[in-house]
Design a protein around this motif. Structure first.
Motif, short mmCIF file in Angstrom:
data_model
loop_
_atom_site.label_atom_id
_atom_site.label_comp_id
_atom_site.label_asym_id
_atom_site.label_seq_id
_atom_site.Cartn_x
_atom_site.Cartn_y
_atom_site.Cartn_z
N GLU A 782 0.81 -0.95 0.16
CA GLU A 782 0.11 0.51 0.26
C GLU A 782 1.16 0.98 -0.40
O GLU A 782 0.54 2.52 0.45
CB GLU A 782 -0.65 -0.15 1.04
CG GLU A 782 -2.09 -1.22 0.80
CD GLU A 782 -2.48 -0.41 -0.25
OE1 GLU A 782 -2.41 0.38 -1.17
OE2 GLU A 782 -3.65 -2.41 -0.60
N GLY A 783 2.27 1.02 0.38
CA GLY A 783 3.21 2.41 -0.69
C GLY A 783 3.01 3.16 0.96
O GLY A 783 2.96 2.76 1.87
N PRO A 784 3.52 4.61 1.02
CA PRO A 784 4.21 4.85 2.03
C PRO A 784 3.56 5.18 2.89
O PRO A 784 4.02 5.01 4.55
CB PRO A 784 4.89 6.65 1.58
CG PRO A 784 3.90 6.25 0.06
CD PRO A 784 4.14 5.17 -0.14
N THR A 785 2.44 5.84 2.82
CA THR A 785 1.74 6.61 4.48
C THR A 785 1.62 4.83 5.22
O THR A 785 1.85 4.95 6.75
CB THR A 785 0.60 7.01 3.67
OG1 THR A 785 0.19 7.57 2.48
CG2 THR A 785 -0.58 6.76 5.34
N VAL A 786 0.64 4.33 4.48
CA VAL A 786 0.62 2.92 5.44
C VAL A 786 2.09 2.53 6.31
O VAL A 786 2.76 2.10 6.75
CB VAL A 786 0.50 1.35 4.68
CG1 VAL A 786 0.16 0.40 5.53
CG2 VAL A 786 -0.47 1.56 4.74
N GLU A 787 3.58 2.44 5.59
CA GLU A 787 4.68 1.89 5.96
C GLU A 787 4.85 3.10 7.05
O GLU A 787 5.75 2.39 8.31
CB GLU A 787 6.07 1.93 5.07
CG GLU A 787 5.60 0.87 3.69
CD GLU A 787 6.36 1.79 2.33
OE1 GLU A 787 7.15 2.02 1.88
OE2 GLU A 787 5.95 0.95 1.29
N ALA A 788 4.91 4.23 6.64
CA ALA A 788 5.46 5.10 7.58
C ALA A 788 4.07 4.84 9.06
O ALA A 788 5.26 5.26 10.14
CB ALA A 788 4.74 6.46 7.57
N MET A 789 3.20 4.71 8.79
CA MET A 789 1.83 4.16 9.68
C MET A 789 2.14 2.94 10.73
O MET A 789 2.98 2.75 12.50
CB MET A 789 0.88 4.25 9.53
CG MET A 789 -0.23 4.90 8.85
SD MET A 789 -1.63 4.83 8.37
CE MET A 789 -2.58 4.39 10.08
N LEU A 790 3.49 2.25 10.29
CA LEU A 790 3.71 1.04 10.07
C LEU A 790 4.75 1.22 11.18
O LEU A 790 5.50 0.66 12.86
CB LEU A 790 4.42 -0.20 9.83
CG LEU A 790 3.16 -0.59 9.10
CD1 LEU A 790 3.65 -1.80 7.73
CD2 LEU A 790 2.33 -2.31 9.99
N ARG A 791 6.03 1.91 10.90
CA ARG A 791 7.02 2.35 11.72
C ARG A 791 6.92 2.83 12.96
O ARG A 791 7.08 2.94 13.75
CB ARG A 791 7.97 3.67 11.14
CG ARG A 791 8.88 3.07 9.83
CD ARG A 791 10.17 3.56 9.28
NE ARG A 791 9.40 4.24 8.31
CZ ARG A 791 9.01 4.45 7.42
NH1 ARG A 791 9.13 3.21 6.60
NH2 ARG A 791 8.42 4.92 6.71
N GLN A 792 5.51 4.13 12.94
CA GLN A 792 5.66 4.60 14.20
C GLN A 792 4.82 3.84 15.41
O GLN A 792 5.16 3.51 16.52
CB GLN A 792 4.24 5.98 13.88
CG GLN A 792 4.14 6.82 14.95
CD GLN A 792 3.66 7.93 14.71
OE1 GLN A 792 3.37 8.76 13.89
NE2 GLN A 792 1.78 7.80 15.14
#
Length: 897
Positions: A782-792
């Protein structure tokens, strides 16, 4: 020159044959396009204690070329070499000694016989001179198969035993020489290089044709030449000469065989003509056989001496290839040549040999080669009688390709008397070349007057073929016609029919019933030869259901088990293999998935099962994207679209475009995604997808992609209700893999709607599910937004010590590590449909501090017009309509204080 050699030279001069001496003592010129064989030369030099190097192979395998390369290698190492090419006349010991003496003089070995005319004394003296020579040397003797005189062989054997340390005798021969080789082998004093080592490898074939011969051939064309020649150097040389002359390379390679003019001429003149009459007759009579054993050869020839003749051929090394358990076969091109000679010269003998072989195999209980020989004899009546009895067993064994070859070779008039075999052909075509040809044949069979079992057999095969054609509605119509009828068919057909019912029931969203049918298929064939394929297909149905229902780990176990039940290119394994690759990809095992798909992709394109075709291409495209190879990712999708057009599969075309839209969205290309989504709209396709469970569209649908587009175009609030409804519908239908995707997108929408806490709770629910089953790519795709949410999410749990809220899971840890592969992007930036530029972020901060447009222009050294442009862009990206709304939204997202 010594007297003996001088006498021979004078004799040749008197007869005008002085050039013969030069031809025998001088090595031939190296071929203009010789292929270096350094690995074979290294094999020789790796055994420094070897006294004899025997290079033995049939004609044209490059024996002399290798000997020339060894001579050059020895010379570079400081080892002088003497060369002698022998012939039939050299079986006279006196003559042989004379020429050998002349050859050895070239490297400084000179002797003077004490007794003229005393051959024994001369031989002893020469042997002493060789043994006492101080410097090591190499003696090359080519065409040694010509030497049969025991006296010459014995004398040369003594030379081998007595040559100085470091010296070598290198013999080139078509036959195994009688030199007491067992003793040399036992003492590791011998290096043997035979036809198996002289054959060119695939890489050597490619290098020879492309680099040495400068031919522009495709990889497939080179592979086919390699297979037909079996690495035979002369065969490749003759083929390259023809290709060099121009013409259609594809046509030439397709027809290249032992009957090709250059090959036939070479084998006729240089091989067959040199054999004794009994051996020539034996070669022709047994040329029809794919294996050579004494008993089989005796049966075909009506004789009892085949064992001795086979031993003679083996001793001669005459294009025999060792198989196993004492069996041999002829080299492919040699066998083609021999069969052509027999067919043209004695056509009735050719057919009779095949008939005799067929009867022998019947007595041995080996029906496949029996039928094959009957077909070659054009005894179609006999072949069809046997085939009618064996067809069911052959289908159980998944010999579909063989059945197609045989049945298509039978004249249509003969096959018409066997409607059951026509039905078998339809089955086999469906499993090998796809459903279109099979359905055409099935219609022809149905048009004839059939008895009840055959009519029922047609009804049994139809659902499978319709499903392969993606005519799902017609599958159910056919199934309804079958309801209530007693289908009296064989166990194989019964098993496949039950699997078809199981698959159709799954597509009809009746998952519990589908599992019951899968169990029924297993039970129906438990004790039959059809058990393997029914078990495999049953596991495929259940694994597909597991994947749909979110049981990824169970699906992987079933698929790995099923994948080992048959060979790699069975159609059952195609079904299993592609779903296994998709499951592996979902678990982020991308390399394993790619390896599988590269094996199965050619077969998916040939057979064109819609779900397998779509899934294979989509997963390969995503793997290429994950690797950063965008060109390859787009190429795979283009190929899917093209195949969809060619094969009249509109769902494949629509799915290729849908996948392009999805990948454009992950890259932030909103216009590109919108265009592809519009092109993907095909009402008939998406109406069918909405009604049925179709594995390739279990998750990706037109509706889901539309919601994704709205979400990333800045309309998060608008899509929240639709995402919620989609999530609830998926859960109610037990489609938990689809529900997971909805939940992930729901979390993204909540974040972009400035509801970060709710977004993280929704993401946590998705992660709890993933932790148990190992779904990873559903998040990462799903790309950068979901990746950033996972990291946080992971960082906040680590920092606050709240990791215990999720169950310990290796899958979850794998997902956490996977997010580390991506370049970090601040969560507040990833929440936007399009991130703010650095200049826009500065304007936003000044705006939040209460500065006017004029003040911002002065601070940033830009015009008021440029400030207004930045403000408009900020409103578009934040989805706001005024300065106050922009500041409020930015503060909720953490963009400004």
């Amino acid at each position: 020159m010594n007297n003996l050699a001088q006498g021979i030279d004078q004799a040749f001069a008197r007869n005008g044959l002085r050039h013969t001496r030069a031809a025998k003592l001088n090595p031939p010129m190296a071929p203009a396009f010789e292929m270096p064989r350094p690995q074979l030369a290294e094999r020789v030099t790796a055994v420094p204690g070897a006294k004899l190097v025997l290079v033995r192979a049939p004609a044209g395998f490059g024996k002399t070329t290798l000997m020339l390369q060894l001579r050059q290698r020895f010379r570079e190492a400081g080892l002088l070499g003497a060369w002698l090419t022998v012939d039939e006349a050299d079986n006279d010991l006196s003559r042989f000694l004379g020429f050998l003496a002349a050859a050895l003089e070239q490297i400084g070995i000179v002797y003077r016989p004490e007794c003229e005319g005393d051959i024994a004394a001369t031989a002893v003296a020469l042997l002493d001179r060789i043994a006492s020579h101080e410097a090591p040397f190499a003696l090359f003797v080519d065409d040694f198969e010509a030497i049969r005189n025991p006296a010459v062989l014995s004398w040369l054997s003594q030379i081998i035993d007595n040559i100085p340390p470091g010296s070598r005798v290198v013999l080139g021969s078509r036959q195994l020489p009688n030199l007491g080789l067992g003793r040399l082998r036992a003492k590791a004093r011998m290096v043997e290089i035979e036809a198996a080592q002289l054959r060119f490898s695939m890489e050597e074939t490619r290098s020879y044709l492309q680099q040495r011969r400068r031919l522009s051939l495709t990889a497939d064309q080179i592979q086919r030449l390699f297979r037909s020649t079996e690495g035979w150097a002369t065969g490749l040389w003759l083929a390259s000469m023809s290709l060099e002359q121009g013409g259609d390379a594809e046509d030439f390679i397709a027809g290249f065989s032992g009957a090709t003019a250059q090959i036939a001429d070479y084998l006729a003149e240089d091989v067959l003509a040199r054999q004794s009459e009994p051996l020539r007759r034996f070669l022709l009579q047994t040329s029809v056989l794919g294996e050579l054993t004494p008993a089989l050869c005796d049966a075909v020839r009506g004789a009892e001496d085949s064992a001795a003749l086979l031993a003679a051929l083996e001793h001669a090394g005459l294009f025999l290839v060792q198989m196993d358990s004492g069996r041999h076969r002829y080299h492919a091109l040699f066998a083609d040549f021999l069969r052509g000679q027999l067919r043209r010269g004695a056509p009735e003998d050719f057919r009779q040999a095949h008939r005799a072989a067929a009867q022998w195999y019947v007595q041995e209980g080996r029906m496949v080669p029996a039928i094959q020989h009957a077909m070659q004899a054009e005894d179609y009546a006999q072949a069809l009688q046997w085939l009618a009895r064996e067809a069911e067993s052959l289908m159980h064994e998944r010999r579909f390709g063989l059945l197609v070859r045989w049945l298509e070779a039978v004249p249509a008039t003969a096959l018409r008397d066997y409607p059951q075999l026509q039905l078998v052909l339809a089955w086999a075509l469906g499993f090998t070349r796809g459903p279109t040809e099979a359905m055409k044949l099935l219609k022809e069979v149905e048009s004839e007057s059939l008895d009840a079992p055959l009519r029922q057999g047609c009804l049994a095969i139809k659902p499978m073929l319709l499903g392969m054609l993606d005519r799902v509605d017609e599958v159910f119509e056919t199934m309804r016609l079958n309801e209530g009828q007693s289908v009296e068919v064989d166990r194989f057909t019964r098993g496949i029919l039950t699997i078809s019912v199981a698959n159709a029931t799954m597509m009809d969203n009746r998952y519990a019933e589908a599992r019951q049918y899968a169990d029924e298929a297993r039970r129906a064939t438990t004790h039959s030869a059809a058990g393997f394929i029914s078990q495999q297909l049953s596991e495929w149905v259940e694994a597909s259901l597991d994947l749909v229902q979110g049981r990824l780990q169970q699906a992987l176990v079933r698929l790995r088990t099923a994948a080992h039940l048959t060979d790699a290119f069975a159609s059952g394994n195609l079904l299993v293999g592609v779903v296994l690759a998709e499951a592996l990809y979902e678990n982020d095992q991308c390399e394993a998935a790619e390896r599988l798909l590269k094996v199965y992709l050619p077969l998916t394109r040939l057979v064109a099962l819609p779900d397998q075709l779509i899934s294979a291409h989509v997963v390969l495209s995503r793997i290429a994207d994950a690797r950063g190879d965008q060109e390859a990712a787009l190429q795979v999708l283009t190929e899917l679209e093209q195949h969809g057009h060619v094969m009249a599969l509109p769902r494949a075309v629509a799915c290729a475009r849908l996948e392009r839209a999805r990948r454009y969205l992950t890259q932030g290309d909103i216009p590109g995604a919108r265009e592809e989504l519009a092109r993907a709209k095909d009402p008939a396709v998406w109406s069918m997808v909405a009604r049925y469970t179709l594995l390739a569209n279990d998750v990706e649908t037109l509706e889901l992609c539309r919601l994704r587009l709205q979400l990333r175009s800045g309309n998060a609030a608008a899509v929240l209700p639709d995402l919620k409804r989609g999530l609830e519908a998926a859960e109610q239908a037990q489609r938990h893999r689809r529900a997971l995707k909805y939940r992930i997108l729901y979390a993204e929408a909540l974040l972009k709607d400035a509801q970060p806490k709710l977004a993280m709770r929704m993401l946590e629910r998705a992660l709890k599910f993933a932790a148990a089953e190992g779904f990873i790519r559903s998040f990462l795709d799903e790309g950068p937004t979901v990746e950033a949410m996972l990291r946080q999410f992971f960082q906040s749990r680590e920092g606050a010590g709240e990791a215990a809220e999720l169950p310990p899971s290796a899958h979850l840890e794998k997902l956490r590590r996977a997010t580390d592969r991506f370049e970090a992007l601040p969560l507040h930036q990833s929440a936007l449909a399009e991130p703010l530029t650095p200049k826009e972020h500065t304007v936003l901060e000044l705006l939040a501090q209460g500065h006017s447009n004029e003040e911002m222009a002065e601070r940033l050294f830009i015009s008021k017009t440029t400030v207004c442009t930045h403000l408009r862009s900020i409103n578009v990206k934040l989805g706001t309509g005024s300065r106050m709304q922009a500041v409020a939204t930015a503060r909720r997202l953490g963009l400004v204080r």
